[in-house]
Design a protein around this motif. Structure first.
Motif, PDB file in Angstrom:
ATOM      1  N   ALA A   1       0.834  -1.211   0.000  1.00 15.80           N
ATOM      2  CA  ALA A   1       0.000   0.000   0.000  1.00 15.80           C
ATOM      3  C   ALA A   1       0.867   1.258   0.000  1.00 15.80           C
ATOM      4  CB  ALA A   1      -0.923  -0.004   1.209  1.00 15.80           C
ATOM      5  N   ALA A   2       1.902   1.267   0.831  1.00 17.49           N
ATOM      6  CA  ALA A   2       2.761   2.448   0.940  1.00 17.49           C
ATOM      7  C   ALA A   2       3.458   2.753  -0.376  1.00 17.49           C
ATOM      8  CB  ALA A   2       3.797   2.240   2.043  1.00 17.49           C
ATOM      9  N   CYS A   3       3.875   1.733  -1.082  1.00 22.53           N
ATOM     10  CA  CYS A   3       4.623   1.947  -2.318  1.00 22.53           C
ATOM     11  C   CYS A   3       3.731   2.123  -3.539  1.00 22.53           C
ATOM     12  CB  CYS A   3       5.591   0.784  -2.537  1.00 22.53           C
ATOM     13  SG  CYS A   3       6.900   0.715  -1.296  1.00 22.53           S
ATOM     14  N   SER A   4       2.407   2.030  -3.359  1.00 23.74           N
ATOM     15  CA  SER A   4       1.485   2.322  -4.454  1.00 23.74           C
ATOM     16  C   SER A   4       0.683   3.579  -4.160  1.00 23.74           C
ATOM     17  CB  SER A   4       0.536   1.141  -4.693  1.00 23.74           C
ATOM     18  OG  SER A   4      -0.252   0.878  -3.547  1.00 23.74           O
ATOM     19  N   ASP A   5       1.122   4.325  -3.144  1.00 21.10           N
ATOM     20  CA  ASP A   5       0.501   5.600  -2.786  1.00 21.10           C
ATOM     21  C   ASP A   5      -0.957   5.427  -2.353  1.00 21.10           C
ATOM     22  OD1 ASP A   5       0.804   8.307  -2.316  1.00 21.10           O
ATOM     23  OD2 ASP A   5      -0.015   8.887  -4.255  1.00 21.10           O
ATOM     24  N   ALA A   6      -1.271   4.290  -1.731  1.00 20.37           N
ATOM     25  CA  ALA A   6      -2.609   4.073  -1.185  1.00 20.37           C
ATOM     26  C   ALA A   6      -2.657   4.551   0.261  1.00 20.37           C
ATOM     27  CB  ALA A   6      -2.979   2.591  -1.258  1.00 20.37           C
ATOM     28  N   GLU A   7      -3.812   5.043   0.686  1.00 16.40           N
ATOM     29  CA  GLU A   7      -3.987   5.429   2.081  1.00 16.40           C
ATOM     30  C   GLU A   7      -4.196   4.185   2.936  1.00 16.40           C
ATOM     31  OE1 GLU A   7      -5.879   9.574   3.015  1.00 16.40           O
ATOM     32  OE2 GLU A   7      -7.220   8.497   1.668  1.00 16.40           O
ATOM     33  N   LEU A   8      -3.663   4.224   4.159  1.00 16.29           N
ATOM     34  CA  LEU A   8      -3.805   3.111   5.084  1.00 16.29           C
ATOM     35  C   LEU A   8      -4.663   3.540   6.266  1.00 16.29           C
ATOM     36  CD1 LEU A   8      -3.042   0.288   6.216  1.00 16.29           C
ATOM     37  CD2 LEU A   8      -1.028   1.387   7.248  1.00 16.29           C
ATOM     38  N   PHE A   9      -5.676   2.736   6.577  1.00 15.10           N
ATOM     39  CA  PHE A   9      -6.538   2.988   7.730  1.00 15.10           C
ATOM     40  C   PHE A   9      -6.517   1.744   8.616  1.00 15.10           C
ATOM     41  CE2 PHE A   9      -8.035   5.889   4.521  1.00 15.10           C
ATOM     42  CZ  PHE A   9      -8.309   7.056   5.227  1.00 15.10           C
ATOM     43  N   ILE A  10      -5.931   1.890   9.803  1.00 11.79           N
ATOM     44  CA  ILE A  10      -5.881   0.785  10.757  1.00 11.79           C
ATOM     45  C   ILE A  10      -7.089   0.902  11.676  1.00 11.79           C
ATOM     46  CG2 ILE A  10      -4.571  -0.295  12.617  1.00 11.79           C
ATOM     47  CD1 ILE A  10      -2.035   0.768  11.274  1.00 11.79           C
ATOM     48  N   VAL A  11      -7.921  -0.129  11.699  1.00 11.44           N
ATOM     49  CA  VAL A  11      -9.157  -0.110  12.488  1.00 11.44           C
ATOM     50  C   VAL A  11      -8.871  -0.683  13.873  1.00 11.44           C
ATOM     51  CG1 VAL A  11     -11.567  -0.818  12.576  1.00 11.44           C
ATOM     52  CG2 VAL A  11     -10.463  -0.424  10.357  1.00 11.44           C
ATOM     53  N   PRO A  12      -8.994   0.139  14.939  1.00 12.29           N
ATOM     54  CA  PRO A  12      -8.710  -0.348  16.301  1.00 12.29           C
ATOM     55  C   PRO A  12      -9.676  -1.439  16.732  1.00 12.29           C
ATOM     56  CG  PRO A  12      -8.822   2.063  16.212  1.00 12.29           C
ATOM     57  CD  PRO A  12      -9.364   1.557  14.923  1.00 12.29           C
ATOM     58  N   PRO A  13      -9.273  -2.266  17.714  1.00 13.02           N
ATOM     59  CA  PRO A  13     -10.147  -3.358  18.169  1.00 13.02           C
ATOM     60  C   PRO A  13     -11.462  -2.878  18.766  1.00 13.02           C
ATOM     61  CG  PRO A  13      -7.883  -3.674  18.936  1.00 13.02           C
ATOM     62  CD  PRO A  13      -7.957  -2.302  18.365  1.00 13.02           C
ATOM     63  N   ASP A  14     -11.475  -1.669  19.364  1.00 21.02           N
ATOM     64  CA  ASP A  14     -12.685  -1.162  19.996  1.00 21.02           C
ATOM     65  C   ASP A  14     -13.509  -0.276  19.065  1.00 21.02           C
ATOM     66  OD1 ASP A  14     -10.838   0.858  19.876  1.00 21.02           O
ATOM     67  OD2 ASP A  14     -11.140   1.585  21.925  1.00 21.02           O
ATOM     68  N   ASP A  15     -13.143  -0.199  17.786  1.00 24.19           N
ATOM     69  CA  ASP A  15     -13.865   0.640  16.839  1.00 24.19           C
ATOM     70  C   ASP A  15     -15.172  -0.046  16.435  1.00 24.19           C
ATOM     71  OD1 ASP A  15     -13.226   3.117  14.900  1.00 24.19           O
ATOM     72  OD2 ASP A  15     -14.327   1.597  13.763  1.00 24.19           O
ATOM     73  N   PRO A  16     -16.231   0.754  16.160  1.00 25.01           N
ATOM     74  CA  PRO A  16     -17.488   0.148  15.699  1.00 25.01           C
ATOM     75  C   PRO A  16     -17.324  -0.726  14.458  1.00 25.01           C
ATOM     76  CG  PRO A  16     -17.821   2.462  16.259  1.00 25.01           C
ATOM     77  CD  PRO A  16     -16.358   2.209  16.330  1.00 25.01           C
ATOM     78  N   TYR A  17     -16.283  -0.457  13.653  1.00 22.28           N
ATOM     79  CA  TYR A  17     -16.074  -1.223  12.429  1.00 22.28           C
ATOM     80  C   TYR A  17     -15.054  -2.347  12.605  1.00 22.28           C
ATOM     81  CZ  TYR A  17     -18.836   2.278  10.018  1.00 22.28           C
ATOM     82  OH  TYR A  17     -19.865   3.097   9.619  1.00 22.28           O
ATOM     83  N   ALA A  18     -14.641  -2.603  13.850  1.00 24.27           N
ATOM     84  CA  ALA A  18     -13.727  -3.711  14.096  1.00 24.27           C
ATOM     85  C   ALA A  18     -14.399  -5.013  13.674  1.00 24.27           C
ATOM     86  CB  ALA A  18     -13.358  -3.754  15.571  1.00 24.27           C
ATOM     87  N   GLY A  19     -13.623  -5.911  13.116  1.00 22.22           N
ATOM     88  CA  GLY A  19     -14.177  -7.173  12.650  1.00 22.22           C
ATOM     89  C   GLY A  19     -14.314  -7.271  11.155  1.00 22.22           C
ATOM     90  N   LEU A  20     -14.036  -6.157  10.442  1.00 26.15           N
ATOM     91  CA  LEU A  20     -14.168  -6.223   8.984  1.00 26.15           C
ATOM     92  C   LEU A  20     -12.986  -6.941   8.337  1.00 26.15           C
ATOM     93  CD1 LEU A  20     -12.138  -3.925   7.594  1.00 26.15           C
ATOM     94  CD2 LEU A  20     -13.924  -2.388   8.304  1.00 26.15           C
ATOM     95  N   GLY A  21     -11.914  -7.188   9.120  1.00 22.79           N
ATOM     96  CA  GLY A  21     -10.762  -7.909   8.583  1.00 22.79           C
ATOM     97  C   GLY A  21      -9.916  -7.035   7.691  1.00 22.79           C
ATOM     98  N   VAL A  22      -9.862  -7.374   6.418  1.00 23.90           N
ATOM     99  CA  VAL A  22      -9.098  -6.589   5.458  1.00 23.90           C
ATOM    100  C   VAL A  22      -9.963  -6.321   4.232  1.00 23.90           C
ATOM    101  CG1 VAL A  22      -8.106  -8.673   4.427  1.00 23.90           C
ATOM    102  CG2 VAL A  22      -6.962  -6.483   4.091  1.00 23.90           C
ATOM    103  N   GLY A  23      -9.848  -5.108   3.716  1.00 20.58           N
ATOM    104  CA  GLY A  23     -10.606  -4.730   2.530  1.00 20.58           C
ATOM    105  C   GLY A  23     -10.034  -3.462   1.940  1.00 20.58           C
ATOM    106  N   ALA A  24     -10.587  -3.037   0.837  1.00 19.07           N
ATOM    107  CA  ALA A  24     -10.043  -1.848   0.169  1.00 19.07           C
ATOM    108  C   ALA A  24     -11.108  -1.149  -0.635  1.00 19.07           C
ATOM    109  CB  ALA A  24      -8.885  -2.236  -0.740  1.00 19.07           C
ATOM    110  N   VAL A  25     -11.015   0.180  -0.633  1.00 24.60           N
ATOM    111  CA  VAL A  25     -11.747   1.020  -1.579  1.00 24.60           C
ATOM    112  C   VAL A  25     -10.836   1.217  -2.782  1.00 24.60           C
ATOM    113  CG1 VAL A  25     -12.810   3.276  -1.957  1.00 24.60           C
ATOM    114  CG2 VAL A  25     -13.000   2.179   0.289  1.00 24.60           C
TER     115      VAL A  25
END
Length: 352
Positions: free
Chosen positions: A321-345
């Protein structure tokens, strides 16, 4: 490598040293090169002597420390690793997304503006209003009270107008995600009327700090940290909502490890969503180049990659992701969206 340097008892220095020795022995068992291990040890022992932090993160290769950073608290309990790719997920999650912001300490005569960029660069400058008299309103018994009160209000407004222009320019220069305004209550109100409407939506007032006393000792830094944490959560929520919407519509989003890996390899990923799970067992195969990532070694060999190796999935995804100029969003364990695993827009889709 993450080193716990906390000292909470009389024998704390010795305890911190013992923790480091255990990490060192672990690295030796994993076959860490002698020169690289020596560079790491030198950095850790220097930090132990200086007692400047509660934790230290170190990444080393080829006999030198290539990146190190002090942590404000104990680091996550992550084993030391010798591997082709650095285990950066705990570090990025602990540090949080660096957001640029502007801090304004305002009074009726002007303001101190601090502009902080995403890479941590800081620029502090003073803005003095063009009007000086009268600054304060008169008391009720003063002669010609109403005239002086109106004059004082006009002075505040003129000074606030000048400060507002400077705040707008500073926010544009550093791409501010937030503007934190502290100081005199009346001056804050006047300033909020003068900054641009778009910036006003990103502006937060606080009672902590003043121009006379500066930010020190007023709890302003802690308040700014709290505000930025809220902004980070809002950004994660916004991109997660977009991800779910695009996925439901079957358009510019992919979910799951295989689909995300393929999208990264093709340079499609605009935003990578990755759950904060340092204990994840997921693994991928990688080559020397960032885009050389696949679910199996055979895929890379078929693409002409020599000697692929298996790595942590999060480390491989973050590098790609870093070398393709993609944004990275790390979802914390206590976030409402925790559990989505891995995905991409995705930036774009490819017709089947």
């Amino acid at each position: 490598m993450y080193v716990d340097l906390t000292r909470t008892a009389e024998d704390a220095p010795k305890a911190a040293e013992l923790r480091w020795r255990a990490l060192r022995a672990d690295l030796e068992e994993q076959g860490a090169p002698r020169g690289t291990l020596g560079a790491v040890e030198e950095a850790v022992l220097a930090e132990l002597r200086e007692r400047r932090s509660a934790g230290l993160v170190l990444f080393a290769a080829d006999g030198e420390v290539v990146h190190s950073d002090r942590l404000p608290g104990p680091p996550p309990a992550v084993p030391a690793r010798v591997s082709p790719l650095p285990h950066v997920l705990p570090y990025l999650a602990a540090r949080g997304e660096p957001l640029p912001y502007v801090r304004v300490l305002v009074d009726r005569r002007g303001a101190e503006i601090c502009c902080v960029t995403a890479d941590g660069g800081r620029r502090v400058f003073e803005v003095d209003g063009d009007e000086e008299y009268p600054i304060r309103k008169t008391k009720a018994s003063d002669w010609n009270q109403s005239r002086f009160q109106r004059a004082a209000e006009m002075v505040w407004k003129a000074n606030a107008r000048k400060v507002g222009r400077e705040v707008d320019q500073a926010a544009r220069r550093c791409g501010a995600e937030a503007v934190v305004v502290a100081g005199d209550v009346q001056a804050r109100g006047a300033l909020l009327e003068e900054i641009s409407e778009g910036l006003r939506d990103r502006t937060v007032e606080t009672d902590r700090g003043s121009r006379a006393d500066g930010a020190d000792g007023a709890g302003l830094d802690a308040e700014i940290a709290r505000i930025l944490e809220i902004k980070r959560a809002e950004r994660i929520g916004a991109v997660a909502e977009r991800f779910e919407r695009e996925l439901a519509n079957g358009q510019r989003a992919v979910a799951g490890l295989p689909s995300t890996v393929r999208a990264l390899r093709l340079g499609q990923v605009e935003s990578l969503l990755l759950e904060d799970d340092p204990d994840s067992p997921s693994r991928l195969w990688v080559g020397r180049e960032p885009g050389e990532v696949a679910m199996t070694a055979g895929e890379l060999c078929d693409a002409g990659v020599e000697e692929p190796v298996q790595e942590r999935a999060d480390a491989a995804l973050i590098r790609a992701a870093a070398c393709s100029d993609a944004e990275l969003f790390i979802v914390p364990p206590d976030d409402p969206y925790a559990g989505l695993g891995v995905g991409a827009v995705l930036r774009y889709t490819i017709a089947a």
